[in-house]
Design a protein around this motif. Sequence first.
Motif, PDB file in Angstrom:
ATOM      1  N   ARG A  78     -31.447   5.205  -0.523  1.00  0.00           N
ATOM      2  CA  ARG A  78     -30.259   6.028  -0.332  1.00  0.00           C
ATOM      3  C   ARG A  78     -29.005   5.254  -0.712  1.00  0.00           C
ATOM      4  NH1 ARG A  78     -31.385   8.901   5.527  1.00  0.00           N
ATOM      5  NH2 ARG A  78     -33.274  10.002   4.918  1.00  0.00           N
ATOM      6  N   TRP A  79     -27.936   5.994  -0.825  1.00  0.00           N
ATOM      7  CA  TRP A  79     -26.650   5.388  -1.166  1.00  0.00           C
ATOM      8  C   TRP A  79     -25.763   5.395   0.073  1.00  0.00           C
ATOM      9  CZ3 TRP A  79     -24.591   2.506  -4.842  1.00  0.00           C
ATOM     10  CH2 TRP A  79     -23.198   2.355  -4.873  1.00  0.00           C
ATOM     11  N   TYR A  80     -25.258   4.218   0.451  1.00  0.00           N
ATOM     12  CA  TYR A  80     -24.408   4.104   1.626  1.00  0.00           C
ATOM     13  C   TYR A  80     -23.119   3.404   1.229  1.00  0.00           C
ATOM     14  CZ  TYR A  80     -28.833   5.007   3.960  1.00  0.00           C
ATOM     15  OH  TYR A  80     -30.009   5.546   4.338  1.00  0.00           O
ATOM     16  N   GLU A  81     -22.004   3.907   1.736  1.00  0.00           N
ATOM     17  CA  GLU A  81     -20.707   3.316   1.416  1.00  0.00           C
ATOM     18  C   GLU A  81     -20.356   2.145   2.336  1.00  0.00           C
ATOM     19  OE1 GLU A  81     -17.779   6.327   1.560  1.00  0.00           O
ATOM     20  OE2 GLU A  81     -18.528   7.432  -0.200  1.00  0.00           O
ATOM     21  N   MET A  82     -20.748   2.202   3.592  1.00  0.00           N
ATOM     22  CA  MET A  82     -20.346   1.206   4.573  1.00  0.00           C
ATOM     23  C   MET A  82     -21.252  -0.030   4.567  1.00  0.00           C
ATOM     24  SD  MET A  82     -17.688   2.617   5.777  1.00  0.00           S
ATOM     25  CE  MET A  82     -17.371   1.491   7.113  1.00  0.00           C
ATOM     26  N   VAL A  83     -22.529   0.157   4.259  1.00  0.00           N
ATOM     27  CA  VAL A  83     -23.477  -0.960   4.300  1.00  0.00           C
ATOM     28  C   VAL A  83     -24.271  -0.981   3.016  1.00  0.00           C
ATOM     29  CG1 VAL A  83     -23.678  -0.931   6.823  1.00  0.00           C
ATOM     30  CG2 VAL A  83     -25.204   0.476   5.440  1.00  0.00           C
ATOM     31  N   ARG A  85     -27.840  -1.496   0.775  1.00  0.00           N
ATOM     32  CA  ARG A  85     -29.202  -0.974   0.965  1.00  0.00           C
ATOM     33  C   ARG A  85     -30.050  -1.938   1.785  1.00  0.00           C
ATOM     34  NH1 ARG A  85     -31.162   0.494  -4.953  1.00  0.00           N
ATOM     35  NH2 ARG A  85     -30.339  -1.615  -5.283  1.00  0.00           N
ATOM     36  N   ALA A  86     -29.890  -3.244   1.519  1.00  0.00           N
ATOM     37  CA  ALA A  86     -30.674  -4.229   2.268  1.00  0.00           C
ATOM     38  C   ALA A  86     -30.331  -4.173   3.756  1.00  0.00           C
ATOM     39  CB  ALA A  86     -30.416  -5.625   1.711  1.00  0.00           C
ATOM     40  N   GLU A  87     -29.036  -4.029   4.061  1.00  0.00           N
ATOM     41  CA  GLU A  87     -28.636  -3.946   5.465  1.00  0.00           C
ATOM     42  C   GLU A  87     -29.160  -2.673   6.117  1.00  0.00           C
ATOM     43  OE1 GLU A  87     -24.400  -6.416   5.268  1.00  0.00           O
ATOM     44  OE2 GLU A  87     -24.432  -4.222   5.029  1.00  0.00           O
ATOM     45  N   ALA A  88     -29.144  -1.574   5.392  1.00  0.00           N
ATOM     46  CA  ALA A  88     -29.669  -0.317   5.944  1.00  0.00           C
ATOM     47  C   ALA A  88     -31.160  -0.419   6.214  1.00  0.00           C
ATOM     48  CB  ALA A  88     -29.378   0.831   4.975  1.00  0.00           C
TER      49      ALA A  88
END
Length: 322
Positions: A78-83, A85-88
């Motif tokens: 997925r695409w995350y703005e705040m974190v 991909r590895a952190e998610a």
Amino acid sequence: MCTGVFLRTGLLSGFSRAVLLDGPGVGASLFEHPVLTAAELLAGTALLVALAWTAPVAVASPSVAAVVLVGAHAAWIRWYEMVSRAEAAGLVLALGVVAVLIGVLLRTRERSRVLLAAAAVDRARHEERLDMARELHDVVAHHVSGMLVRAQAALLVAEHDKAGACEMLPGIIDGGTDAMGAMRAMVRTLRDSGVSAATGDLTADLHRLAERSELPVRTNIELTEVVRPELGRSVLRIVQEALTNTRKHAPDATSVEVDVRLTASAVLLSVVDNGTSRSAHSGGFGLIGMEERVHELGGRFFAGATGDGWLVTAELPLEARA
């Protein structure tokens, strides 16, 4: 749960992209709202806890692994703005580990609770059997031993005085009648409530017991208040067993003193005779039963030779042990 994750990660681009390709996945859409993402995380965590807690191990292990791996995969593509991909993905894995640990802890507590409940049931059954065994010994054996003593005496007398032996027969019959009545009363009590009936008037019962013991008993009963029923029953049974032991093991006793008195915190009792000293381990269960009764009530007990006879003494607290 796994199907739902695949549907979300491949909603716009298909399952092949969600599973095989590295990319933003569904991109920006209504389903990427933070509230829905948080709800998804909570639902996945709850599922992991439930699996680790309640599912059989053979089912829980592959199921937990599948949910964690699919969740980590979804977080990665997925695409995350705040974190990143590895952190998610790391967050999903950490939540998975925490959820599994919570589930295992709950499973362990549940198993401990079941084991403790089973142990409590076994302990209650054991205590019930011990109580019944003591009642059988203290009540029925008391009368039977009296019959045996009378029958032995009648047998000895019959060699020289048949008329005297016949005079002892009514006492044997009375002893048998008392034994049968005691047995029926105990069975009736067990059927009604499972607890042996307690004495109603302890002072009167003790005097009656001394009179019917056929021993040279001198009583000193000082009970100024009514004691609780289970305590009164134990006092009566201990004195009864002590007198029975005197009659069985010290037939030459010429003096037996029964002392029962009430203090501010306990009932003190003693039964002492001047008969021939005997071993504390005569092979029966009388002393064991008396000691168990006293210890169950949180009291102190002693039985042993005094040099001039035998002493049984006990201190029974007035307050029930918690």
